[in-house]
Design a protein around this motif. Structure first.
Motif, PDB file in Angstrom:
ATOM      1  N   VAL A  78       0.839  -1.198   0.000  1.00 53.04           N
ATOM      2  CA  VAL A  78       0.000   0.000   0.000  1.00 53.04           C
ATOM      3  C   VAL A  78       0.875   1.248   0.000  1.00 53.04           C
ATOM      4  CG1 VAL A  78      -1.686   1.321   1.353  1.00 53.04           C
ATOM      5  CG2 VAL A  78      -1.979  -1.153   1.053  1.00 53.04           C
ATOM      6  N   LYS A  79       1.921   1.241   0.816  1.00 51.41           N
ATOM      7  CA  LYS A  79       2.845   2.382   0.834  1.00 51.41           C
ATOM      8  C   LYS A  79       3.427   2.623  -0.558  1.00 51.41           C
ATOM      9  CE  LYS A  79       4.296   1.665   5.659  1.00 51.41           C
ATOM     10  NZ  LYS A  79       5.425   1.313   6.540  1.00 51.41           N
ATOM     11  N   GLN A  80       3.851   1.540  -1.210  1.00 48.58           N
ATOM     12  CA  GLN A  80       4.436   1.661  -2.545  1.00 48.58           C
ATOM     13  C   GLN A  80       3.406   2.150  -3.561  1.00 48.58           C
ATOM     14  OE1 GLN A  80       6.084  -2.240  -3.276  1.00 48.58           O
ATOM     15  NE2 GLN A  80       7.500  -2.080  -1.545  1.00 48.58           N
ATOM     16  N   GLY A  81       2.174   1.628  -3.454  1.00 50.02           N
ATOM     17  CA  GLY A  81       1.128   2.032  -4.380  1.00 50.02           C
ATOM     18  C   GLY A  81       0.773   3.498  -4.246  1.00 50.02           C
ATOM     19  N   LEU A  82       0.662   3.988  -3.016  1.00 50.84           N
ATOM     20  CA  LEU A  82       0.352   5.397  -2.798  1.00 50.84           C
ATOM     21  C   LEU A  82       1.475   6.278  -3.312  1.00 50.84           C
ATOM     22  CD1 LEU A  82      -1.251   5.141   0.746  1.00 50.84           C
ATOM     23  CD2 LEU A  82      -2.425   5.857  -1.337  1.00 50.84           C
ATOM     24  N   ASN A  83       2.703   5.872  -3.045  1.00 51.66           N
ATOM     25  CA  ASN A  83       3.852   6.633  -3.540  1.00 51.66           C
ATOM     26  C   ASN A  83       3.869   6.673  -5.075  1.00 51.66           C
ATOM     27  OD1 ASN A  83       6.529   7.976  -3.057  1.00 51.66           O
ATOM     28  ND2 ASN A  83       7.246   6.171  -4.186  1.00 51.66           N
ATOM     29  N   LYS A  84       3.542   5.544  -5.677  1.00 54.98           N
ATOM     30  CA  LYS A  84       3.496   5.436  -7.138  1.00 54.98           C
ATOM     31  C   LYS A  84       2.483   6.398  -7.748  1.00 54.98           C
ATOM     32  CE  LYS A  84       2.335   1.651 -10.386  1.00 54.98           C
ATOM     33  NZ  LYS A  84       2.046   0.189 -10.393  1.00 54.98           N
ATOM     34  N   LEU A  85       1.379   6.625  -7.051  1.00 52.96           N
ATOM     35  CA  LEU A  85       0.326   7.513  -7.545  1.00 52.96           C
ATOM     36  C   LEU A  85       0.542   8.970  -7.161  1.00 52.96           C
ATOM     37  CD1 LEU A  85      -2.862   5.339  -6.953  1.00 52.96           C
ATOM     38  CD2 LEU A  85      -1.473   5.553  -9.028  1.00 52.96           C
ATOM     39  N   GLY A  86       1.596   9.240  -6.368  1.00 50.09           N
ATOM     40  CA  GLY A  86       1.909  10.620  -6.018  1.00 50.09           C
ATOM     41  C   GLY A  86       1.243  11.132  -4.758  1.00 50.09           C
ATOM     42  N   PHE A  87       0.847  10.218  -3.862  1.00 51.73           N
ATOM     43  CA  PHE A  87       0.233  10.628  -2.602  1.00 51.73           C
ATOM     44  C   PHE A  87       1.289  10.952  -1.556  1.00 51.73           C
ATOM     45  CE2 PHE A  87      -3.418   8.552  -4.450  1.00 51.73           C
ATOM     46  CZ  PHE A  87      -4.509   9.202  -3.887  1.00 51.73           C
ATOM     47  N   GLU A  88       0.977  11.918  -0.711  1.00 44.37           N
ATOM     48  CA  GLU A  88       1.701  12.141   0.533  1.00 44.37           C
ATOM     49  C   GLU A  88       0.888  11.502   1.645  1.00 44.37           C
ATOM     50  OE1 GLU A  88       2.662  16.244   1.309  1.00 44.37           O
ATOM     51  OE2 GLU A  88       2.762  16.671  -0.838  1.00 44.37           O
ATOM     52  N   THR A  89       1.558  10.874   2.595  1.00 46.88           N
ATOM     53  CA  THR A  89       0.847  10.139   3.654  1.00 46.88           C
ATOM     54  C   THR A  89       1.432  10.457   5.015  1.00 46.88           C
ATOM     55  OG1 THR A  89       2.306   8.236   3.317  1.00 46.88           O
ATOM     56  CG2 THR A  89       0.235   8.227   2.125  1.00 46.88           C
ATOM     57  N   VAL A  90       1.266  11.687   5.447  1.00 45.13           N
ATOM     58  CA  VAL A  90       1.720  12.093   6.774  1.00 45.13           C
ATOM     59  C   VAL A  90       0.517  12.072   7.691  1.00 45.13           C
ATOM     60  CG1 VAL A  90       2.878  13.869   8.129  1.00 45.13           C
ATOM     61  CG2 VAL A  90       3.488  13.532   5.723  1.00 45.13           C
ATOM     62  N   ALA A  91       0.371  10.971   8.465  1.00 42.02           N
ATOM     63  CA  ALA A  91      -0.815  10.810   9.309  1.00 42.02           C
ATOM     64  C   ALA A  91      -0.824  11.847  10.414  1.00 42.02           C
ATOM     65  CB  ALA A  91      -0.859   9.407   9.896  1.00 42.02           C
ATOM     66  N   ALA A  92      -1.992  12.430  10.615  1.00 37.76           N
ATOM     67  CA  ALA A  92      -2.149  13.398  11.709  1.00 37.76           C
ATOM     68  C   ALA A  92      -2.297  12.673  13.031  1.00 37.76           C
ATOM     69  CB  ALA A  92      -3.397  14.250  11.443  1.00 37.76           C
ATOM     70  N   THR A  93      -1.998  13.378  14.101  1.00 38.73           N
ATOM     71  CA  THR A  93      -2.185  12.812  15.445  1.00 38.73           C
ATOM     72  C   THR A  93      -3.641  12.974  15.837  1.00 38.73           C
ATOM     73  OG1 THR A  93       0.044  13.479  16.036  1.00 38.73           O
ATOM     74  CG2 THR A  93      -1.444  12.953  17.848  1.00 38.73           C
ATOM     75  N   LYS A  94      -4.206  11.896  16.411  1.00 35.30           N
ATOM     76  CA  LYS A  94      -5.609  11.972  16.850  1.00 35.30           C
ATOM     77  C   LYS A  94      -5.780  13.030  17.924  1.00 35.30           C
ATOM     78  CE  LYS A  94      -9.152   9.442  19.276  1.00 35.30           C
ATOM     79  NZ  LYS A  94      -9.500   8.259  20.052  1.00 35.30           N
ATOM     80  N   LYS A  95      -6.803  13.845  17.761  1.00 38.43           N
ATOM     81  CA  LYS A  95      -7.054  14.914  18.726  1.00 38.43           C
ATOM     82  C   LYS A  95      -7.991  14.430  19.822  1.00 38.43           C
ATOM     83  CE  LYS A  95      -6.306  18.426  15.222  1.00 38.43           C
ATOM     84  NZ  LYS A  95      -6.900  19.432  14.341  1.00 38.43           N
TER      85      LYS A  95
END
Length: 436
Positions: A419-436
């Motif tokens: 999934v990480k590789q697939g998202l990177n391949k499509l040009g996604f940034e994936t910086v998860a936010a901290t739960k509030k």
């Protein structure tokens, strides 16, 4: 006859127990526990006895009792992971049930590795969803694999049971021929293919809707993956993809006017973590939050004057309704509220979703609370209250409440290397936010 009487008595006792639970005032955490656990029972107690898969719905329908649902089973798999984490069931019992499902799927009908929308839970044979939809359903299979990949990541013990489960999930995932569904190399994915009808459904999967997960998995696949161009030219290339207009004073980046039914912001994001998820087209947390707020604001303003609508009682999505089934939205509003809509929005609007949950439970519970959690929908203008439950509506309640509480399914799915590789391949940034 004795069996029927006994079953009726058991259901009566279950209903009495549910009503007794409902009368008690609970803390917010206790109420969330209760709703998750009771809704989970749909996938555990009511699962098909042979396949272990999720039944399409709780009420008998024209297609019979044996139909199980591919996408709804994926949601059920994720609900089983939640139940295991909360120790409502043992880890061993959960792994055994999941292995039973996967073993069934390994022998069931599939088409280029893609499952049909419905299967016969006894035989594994395809049950047509419609006359020509009698083969592969790529989107339903995406929902199934989203769940199975979460289970693969969760059941990581070095013992024979969990290793066998992981191995068989991997085999099923690797055999899915995503590239076949470009219909000979076109730059778009197609939803259906049938050995009887070929590509005659001719349904291109274009955004914006619930199908983002299909493109992410198609790009992430260890074999038979699609190129980024299929995403950028297929999914995005649609007159209904961009919006950028305001509705009730809220700007909506993508999709239909007023956002469409709320499942658009839920089904793909049961595993796909929208916190900090961006690409060149949108910030997906903002997209989903604004979609939800527009849907709620529509119910507060209630332009058609339906009974019951308020800040306590909101949520328009696809569900059963008084005259059948409909994909409810602000532009297709007939007075039917679906509890799954507000409850599956918990990560986006926790205070507003809790407000709705308390109204559904304490005010309307006598009419819509049952042994499997909330029934599918209600329409107070018509004085209609469903007695049915649908797998695709029950599952997101368990999962998205858990993602709000712990982020469990988001963490599991996003931990998949593919999934990480697939998202990177499509040009996604994936910086998860901290739960509030």
């Amino acid at each position: 006859m004795r069996y029927i009487i006994l079953m009726g008595f058991c259901l009566l006792l279950s209903s009495m127990a549910a009503n007794a639970q409902k009368k008690a005032k609970l803390s917010d955490e206790q109420l969330l526990d209760l709703v998750q656990q009771q809704t989970f029972r749909y996938f555990w107690d009511f699962a098909h006895p042979v396949s272990g898969m999720a039944r399409e719905r709780s009420n008998q329908a024209a297609y019979g009792d044996e139909v199980v649902t591919t996408g709804g089973t994926g949601f059920g798999v994720m609900a089983i992971v939640v139940a295991t984490e909360h120790k409502w069931i043992t880890r061993t019992a959960a792994a055994e049930r999941l292995l039973k499902m996967v073993n069934f799927l390994r022998k069931a009908d599939s088409y280029h590795g893609v499952f049909p929308h419905w299967l016969n839970g006894n035989t594994g044979k395809t049950i047509p969803f419609s006359r020509k939809d009698d083969g592969a359903d790529l989107v339903e299979t995406s929902f199934l694999l989203q769940g199975l990949l979460c289970a693969r990541q969760y059941f990581d013990a070095n013992d024979p049971l969990e290793k066998e489960l992981r191995d068989k999930i991997n085999a099923t995932w690797q055999e899915t021929e995503w590239d076949w569904f470009t219909q000979g190399g076109q730059q778009v994915l197609y939803w259906h293919w049938s050995p009887n009808n070929g590509w005659s459904m001719n349904h291109e999967i274009r955004g914006w809707n619930e199908c983002l997960i299909t493109y992410v998995l198609a790009a992430a696949a260890p074999r038979y993956a699609v190129s980024p161009e299929v995403y950028h030219h297929g999914w995005v290339n649609n007159i209904y993809f961009r919006n950028d207009r305001e509705f009730y004073g809220i700007k909506l980046p993508l999709g239909l006017d007023y956002g469409g039914p709320l499942f658009f912001s839920q089904y793909s994001f049961l595993g796909l973590d929208p916190r900090g998820l961006k690409d060149r087209y949108a910030n997906y947390w903002e997209q989903n939050l604004r979609h939800t707020l527009i849907n709620r604001e529509h119910c507060i303003r209630n332009p058609k004057g339906f009974k019951g609508y308020s800040g306590d009682c909101w949520g328009l999505t696809a569900s059963d309704t008084y005259d059948g089934y409909n994909a409810h939205s602000p532009e297709n509003d007939w007075g039917t509220i679906s509890p799954t809509a507000a409850l599956s929005a918990f990560p986006y609007t926790p205070a507003y979703s809790m407000q709705a949950l308390k109204h559904f439970y304490y005010t309307l519970g006598d009419k819509i609370w049952s042994q499997y959690g909330f029934t599918d929908a209600f329409n107070e203008t018509k004085q209609w209250y469903a007695t049915s439950h649908l797998a695709i509506d029950q599952g997101p309640i368990v999962i998205m409440i858990e993602n709000y509480r712990s982020g469990l399914l988001w963490k599991l799915f996003m931990s998949c290397p593919e999934v990480k590789q697939g998202l990177n391949k499509l040009g996604f940034e994936t910086v998860a936010a901290t739960k509030k």
